[in-house]
Design an enzyme around this catalytic site. Structure first.
Site, PDB file in Angstrom:
ATOM      1  N   TYR A 191     -17.213  13.222   5.340  1.00 23.07           N
ATOM      2  CA  TYR A 191     -17.424  13.092   3.887  1.00 23.07           C
ATOM      3  C   TYR A 191     -18.874  12.775   3.537  1.00 23.07           C
ATOM      4  O   TYR A 191     -19.555  12.040   4.254  1.00 23.07           O
ATOM      5  CB  TYR A 191     -16.564  11.941   3.337  1.00 23.07           C
ATOM      6  CG  TYR A 191     -15.109  12.310   3.156  1.00 23.07           C
ATOM      7  CD1 TYR A 191     -14.729  13.307   2.263  1.00 23.07           C
ATOM      8  CD2 TYR A 191     -14.122  11.650   3.872  1.00 23.07           C
ATOM      9  CE1 TYR A 191     -13.382  13.635   2.096  1.00 23.07           C
ATOM     10  CE2 TYR A 191     -12.786  11.969   3.704  1.00 23.07           C
ATOM     11  CZ  TYR A 191     -12.423  12.962   2.814  1.00 23.07           C
ATOM     12  OH  TYR A 191     -11.109  13.286   2.655  1.00 23.07           O
TER      13      TYR A 191
ATOM     14  N   LYS B 160       2.661 -16.222  13.563  1.00 20.31           N
ATOM     15  CA  LYS B 160       2.464 -15.753  12.184  1.00 20.31           C
ATOM     16  C   LYS B 160       1.760 -14.399  12.189  1.00 20.31           C
ATOM     17  O   LYS B 160       1.165 -14.015  13.201  1.00 20.31           O
ATOM     18  CB  LYS B 160       1.631 -16.784  11.420  1.00 20.31           C
ATOM     19  CG  LYS B 160       0.260 -17.024  12.045  1.00 20.31           C
ATOM     20  CD  LYS B 160      -0.441 -18.214  11.417  1.00 20.31           C
ATOM     21  CE  LYS B 160      -1.802 -18.412  12.049  1.00 20.31           C
ATOM     22  NZ  LYS B 160      -2.475 -19.618  11.602  1.00 20.31           N
TER      23      LYS B 160
END
Ligand SMILES: *Cc1c(COP(=O)(O)O)cnc(C)c1O
Length: 810
Positions: free
Chosen positions: A708, A483
């Site tokens: 930033y 999965k």
């Protein structure tokens, strides 16, 4: 080739029945899937994870005429046209036959052992010695008890030198390998901590490994502790920093892209330069240098040959190609043994039905009629649609008339004519010697890759699978959870491998994941964990088997099957024993049974439950409660529906911690991918490795900030590297500002400033690095997960799909 009677003389049968005495044997086989030329093979029924006796019939149908087995009660009555030889131990018999062949070999055989670098040293020595020697090397990493025997069996009658790799994990194994290899020289690459489990101490491990060299004339060794030095000083020259090392390192200077190593060999001082700088490569290079010095090569010649080495850790790679294709890139070496492995890997790929091969001439091979015949045979068995040869010698090689065949004199001519060939909907193997530089071709045929890649080591995957199999009783089936894109590792690439390794079941989360596997040719039964009604159509169309977790889903699926006129459709009943996610609670079981009993549309293939903390000792009581509730519910279901079904409850940690609860099947998840945080009982290998590169390096004074919001404050004048991975790739923002650790040239460094969308910055002030250097994003995935308060599952599955997956196999 030997006659059957010669071969049988080298083993000690406890019983035999020979009906065809005059056979010539050239292949020792143990895997019926790989049999190519049955008549000249002996099939050994080994008892490994699987009992080889079950494959005797298959081998017989593939033409095998001689079988070596152990089970005296095995019924041979339906195999009239074959020889049967019973022995005590089939693996040992195979080894004795290899040892018999070894006695006929006149040229020197070098054996390599040690904890790290065996394969690389073998490869590099071959590269360095190939110019003036015809060399046989053991294929890829065939270094186990079985692999070594097969490697020795493969020794050609004529060559100048053979190099064989030997690995062990338990006491007692090396003496067996010594009898098979009978090495003339030995190489010891050092003692690490890998595979420590089988030994009491480091000394015991060393002593065991040294048994390989009992009769060797000379042993070239990496630095180890004193034990060996005093034992056999004159016989074992070593390299290292000490005066008594025959090849002594004076110092190592690392520049941009190369290292200069000042050395002393006996009384001679000199400098060697090599095109790499990581410690592992330097160690391996020193081992190779000492071997060549001991063989009498002079240092100038060694220097020339060293410069041609490339640090290569990836071998055969599987990549996504242009126009719906898969490219298997093995453009780094070419010999028959590795060609056979590559063709075999090609045949496992089911995603496209057409198989094509681009093959260069062989380097350093004597072009004997025997060699050509072997090559021709190998190529004619692969059911290839197309073969493109590079190199005019290959003009003599003919293949089946169903195969389209083209010969080009060199790689450039092929590149000019590449438009004439159609590789769409195909799996293409590119196999060639380094000199032909086929990587240009592979670049042309594959999709452009972003610089950040997730490398998936398929050998490690197979290794982990074997580790878990060794924990299961023979009747216990194995379901593998693929999965979430196989925990981030890939889809059909992983599933093909699992199918080839005979797992019993696969499980996906959603129907479309299962559909994708089916379209790629995966035929194993596939369970779907959360089937939505809108997916029923795909489920039935692709023969997927849904998990049924509620009365509502059960009714809906029955109604759907009724409308389609289908009966006995396999489903899996999920029982909720404490997870409280999906599944029937105890009080809902009666209603479920009532519905089941009134219909014949679905048939219960399995009933299962999921443990909430199978590896947590503090939850032991709860786990036991879950297991007993599960067993009670299953008994009830069985009693009412009147037929049996597969029972399973264990996930990865359950496999290790609750062998009593394996029942009929287990569901392996994260352990396959190399992680089990709850246990160290198994020797797991890392499957995925996320890598990126340094894009730019800046020197900044302390007063500047990085990234930033000026969050990256510097405490000192700093060197900052920008790397191409950001949160859009799955590198969480929580790794910013020093929390994340990456590895550059063997050193751990930290992030600085905020993580950006596509990039982030590292503080590399204390280390030596250049633009373009490779960066390992998670040197320790479990620690990284812990550092940001999550678990490895989330990090693995969070690696974005824009990060290319590259699969490799040795
Ligand atoms: C994911 C999953 C597993 C596998 O769990 P691991 O801890 O990764 O081994 C097993 N069973 C079910 C129902 C799952 O959803």
């Amino acid at each position: 080739m030997y006659s059957l009677s010669e071969i049988l003389d080298s083993i000690q049968p406890v019983r035999k029945q020979i009906v065809i005495p005059s056979l010539l044997i050239d292949t020792l086989s143990y895997d019926s899937r790989k049999i190519r030329d049955g008549e000249h093979s002996i099939f050994f029924a080994l008892k490994d994870q699987r009992d080889g006796h079950h494959y005797i019939a298959d081998a017989y149908h593939k033409g095998v005429k001689t079988f070596v087995l152990t089970d005296l009660s095995f019924d041979i009555s339906s195999f009239a046209e074959a020889n049967f030889v019973w022995v005590e131990d089939a693996l040992e018999a195979l080894q004795q036959i290899a040892s018999f062949h070894r006695k006929h070999i006149q040229y020197p055989v070098i054996a390599i052992t040690g904890s790290n670098g065996k394969t690389i040293v073998k490869e590099w020595l071959t590269q360095m010695l190939r110019k003036d020697n015809h060399i046989y090397q053991s294929p890829k990493s065939y270094n186990s008890q079985l692999g070594v025997a097969l490697s020795v069996w493969g020794l050609p009658n004529q060559a100048d030198l053979a190099i064989i790799e030997a690995g062990i994990s338990m006491v007692g194994e090396m003496a067996r390998l010594e009898r098979i290899i009978q090495p003339s020289w030995g190489i010891f690459t050092g003692l690490g901590t890998a595979h420590r489990e089988g030994f009491d101490s480091k000394e015991q491990k060393l002593e065991e490994k040294w048994k390989l060299f009992r009769n060797a004339l000379k042993v070239i060794s990496a630095p180890i502790n004193a034990l060996v030095d005093f034992r056999e000083p004159e016989k074992s020259p070593s390299w290292g920093y000490r005066d008594k090392d025959k090849l002594q390192i004076i110092d190592i200077k690392i520049n941009n892209s190369q290292s200069d190593i000042r050395l002393r060999y006996q009384d001679d001082f000199f400098v060697l330069s090599v095109p790499f700088k990581d410690k592992a490569s330097l160690d391996n290079m020193l081992t190779c240098t000492l071997v060549l010095l001991e063989m009498g090569y002079d240092k100038e010649e060694i220097q020339r040959r060293l410069m041609e080495l490339k640090p290569l850790e990836m071998r055969l790679q599987l990549k996504k190609g242009k126009n719906n294709s898969s490219i298997i890139d093995d453009s780094y070496s070419n010999d028959l043994a590795s060609l056979e492995i590559a063709l075999h890997f090609l045949s496992q790929q089911n995603q496209y039905s057409k198989k094509k091969l681009i093959l260069s001439d062989f380097e350093g091979e004597r072009w004997t009629p025997k060699f050509q015949e072997k090559l021709q045979k190998l190529l004619s068995l692969g059911s290839l649609q197309e073969i493109i040869f590079i190199g005019s010698r290959l003009d003599n090689i003919f293949v089946s008339s169903d195969t389209q065949r083209t010969v080009y004199p060199d790689t450039d001519t092929l590149l000019q004519n590449i438009g004439k060939h159609d590789f769409s909907e195909s799996v293409v193997l590119i196999k060639g010697a380094r000199k032909y530089r086929l990587e240009r071709l592979s670049k042309l045929l594959t999709e452009k890759s972003h610089e950040t890649v997730l490398q998936i080591n398929l050998n490690a995957l197979e290794h982990n699978l074997k580790q878990y199999r060794s924990k299961l009783a023979p009747h216990v089936k194995l379901m593998v959870m693929v999965k979430a894109f196989s925990y981030g590792s890939g889809s059909f690439e992983i599933a093909n491998m699992l199918q080839f390794n005979n797992v019993d079941y696969l499980t996906v989360a959603f129907a479309d994941e299962g559909a994708e596997l089916r379209r790629a040719g995966v035929q194993l039964p596939i369970m779907v964990l959360s089937p939505h009604e809108s997916a029923f159509e795909d489920i039935v169309r692709y023969k997927l088997e849904p998990e049924i977790y509620s009365v509502r889903v059960l009714k809906a699926f029955i109604a759907y099957l009724q409308a389609k006129g289908l009966t006995d459709y396999p489903v899996h009943i999920k029982l909720d024993t404490g997870m409280h996610r999906l599944g029937f609670m105890e009080h809902e079981v009666d209603e479920m049974l009532e519905i089941l009993l009134r219909q014949s549309r679905v048939k219960v293939r399995s009933a299962f439950s999921h443990l909430v903390g199978a590896g947590d000792p503090q939850l032991l009581a709860f786990t036991q409660q879950q297991i007993s509730l599960y067993q009670r519910l299953v008994k009830k279901i069985e009693k009412h529906i009147g037929y049996s079904f597969i029972r399973h409850i264990c996930n990865t940690s359950g496999i290790v911690h609750h062998p009593e609860a394996h029942m009929d099947m287990v569901r392996l998840g994260i352990g396959l991918y190399g992680y089990d945080m709850t246990s160290t009982a198994l020797d797991l290998q890392e499957v995925g490795r996320l890598k990126t590169t340094i894009t730019q390096i800046k020197r900044l004074p302390m007063t500047e900030t990085v990234g930033y919001d000026r969050k990256g404050r510097l405490r000192r004048d700093s060197v900052i590297a920008t790397v191409k991975i950001g949160y859009a790739d799955g590198y969480s923002r929580r790794f910013g500002n020093g929390v994340g650790e990456m590895m550059v040239n063997g050193h751990v460094v930290r992030t600085v400033g905020n993580i950006c969308m596509d990039m982030c910055m590292l503080d590399i002030t204390d280390i030596d690095a250049t633009e373009g250097d490779e960066v390992i994003v998670f040197p320790d995935l479990a620690k990284a997960a812990n550092d940001i308060g999550t678990i490895p599952y989330e990090l693995l599955t969070g690696i974005s799909s824009r990060v290319k997956r590259v699969y490799y196999y040795e």
